[in-house]
Design a protein around this motif. Sequence first.
Motif, PDB file in Angstrom:
ATOM      1  N   LEU A  82       0.831  -1.202   0.000  1.00 52.92           N
ATOM      2  CA  LEU A  82       0.000   0.000   0.000  1.00 52.92           C
ATOM      3  C   LEU A  82       0.868   1.256   0.000  1.00 52.92           C
ATOM      4  O   LEU A  82       2.024   1.229   0.432  1.00 52.92           O
ATOM      5  N   GLU A 137      -4.425   1.924  -5.350  1.00 50.80           N
ATOM      6  CA  GLU A 137      -3.411   1.050  -4.753  1.00 50.80           C
ATOM      7  C   GLU A 137      -3.031  -0.065  -5.722  1.00 50.80           C
ATOM      8  O   GLU A 137      -3.284  -1.250  -5.486  1.00 50.80           O
ATOM      9  N   LEU A 196      -0.950  -3.152  -4.300  1.00 49.98           N
ATOM     10  CA  LEU A 196      -1.433  -3.918  -3.150  1.00 49.98           C
ATOM     11  C   LEU A 196      -1.235  -5.419  -3.371  1.00 49.98           C
ATOM     12  O   LEU A 196      -1.564  -5.955  -4.417  1.00 49.98           O
TER      13      LEU A 196
END
Length: 486
Positions: free
Chosen positions: A212, A296, A299
């Motif tokens: 993240l 993101e 991620l």
Amino acid sequence: MNSEIRSLEPKALWNKFADLNAVPRASKKEARVIAFMKAFGNNLGLEVIEDEVGNVIIKKPATAGMEDRETIVMQSHLDMVHQKNTDTNFDFETQGIEMYIDGDWVRAKGTTLGADNGLGVATIMAVLESKAIVHPAIEALFTIDEETGMTGAMGLKGGVLSGGILLNLDTEEDDEIGVGCAGGIDVTATRAYKEEETPEFKTGYEIRVKGLQGGHSGMDIHKGLGNANKIMNRLLFDGFENFGLRISEIDGGSLRNAIPRESSAIVAIDTLHDAVFNAEMSALAEIIKTELKTLEPDLEIVVSKTETPEKIMDLGVQEGMTRALYAAINGVYRMSADIPDLVETSNNVARVIVKEGEIKIGCLTRSSVDSSKMDLANTLRATFELTGCEVEFSGDYPGWTPNMDASILKVLSNLYEKINGEKAHVAACHAGLECGILGSNYPEMEMISFGPTIRGAHSPDERASISSAQKYWKFVLEILKNIPKK
């Protein structure tokens, strides 16, 4: 690498930044940087004061012809957020920050850069050292522990400073003039629980959330970035609802003022659910990544087998904790009704630790309205107390109320437009600046905040714009020449 930084313009600023970044300076561990700053001032033959909490004040007389101008306080904080990527081998206790140039940006190798607020500190150092810069009398105020409690600003007593204007150099957009900020309060929930022997026929798994962006839990809270603690809890909740997943350990997030980038958990499930558990977790991981793919893209959610843990949480406590974390407000709570696009109140579920019979959940609640701050803090308190947690409030600090009639605001606004051909953005911010606290002991002091463009503060993606630093430095020099008369 750092030699490249020293060649950047303005050299006075970047050289002082490189000097500063060679000194470890974590919040609450500022002894070395305090000594560094005192030695710097003493070597210049200036008056140096260390107050009882560790703030350093260095005083420099006005240059010739500027004696009739108002004494100014130039203020920045010495500490920096220490964050690194998990695959970065770096010791913040002993190593200086390793910097490099990436196009228009100065970055650090896998760690925070320390531009927040190191570029402000370096600015003041360059002005103090210079024999050519025109300026009024200066009281340079270097505060400690801004990032984890603002105890330096809180500990500064009235009467130490005589300046009538404070220039805070801790804003992170070069077209912004700051006139107000949010206050904050730490909310900490704790509870003891009984550990149980893990039953037979259980399989151990490690669940990891990583990749993240993280970021500043005030300035970036409105962006909708992923919070590793909330994502992890969603996975654990689903695993329990569908497969009776049992938690052994959780370690998520780091500092309260940083949006959590990573979390890991050790869990156990019935061995007979092994295949379907893996399939469910993979499916849910893809759903979460799809939800956040725009914000993101890096991620990762990794579920892998590990040694079956010997102990697991008491079932009732586990149910209560995961439900409380699901219910805990994270992100923007309320937007300002008075200032367009300003977050008024927010919360960051910053830290979750479950280990060896103890639960600790740490949040940072911010607001520019004190009553709204306490309303959200009490909302969180009630959420966690319903699960049997004890909840403590600490580190409460006030916001900074804008003064749109301040003479120094008019000076900076006019100068910015004259230099850049456009108006500055005059704004309050959702970060915690020290101005509100300092103003409690210096209520007559006019205060303003500005700085160069910095991105990704409080994360290893932190970077400072080189072209913006040049623009900012020119602005600083013009401000110093145009401070009003007493």
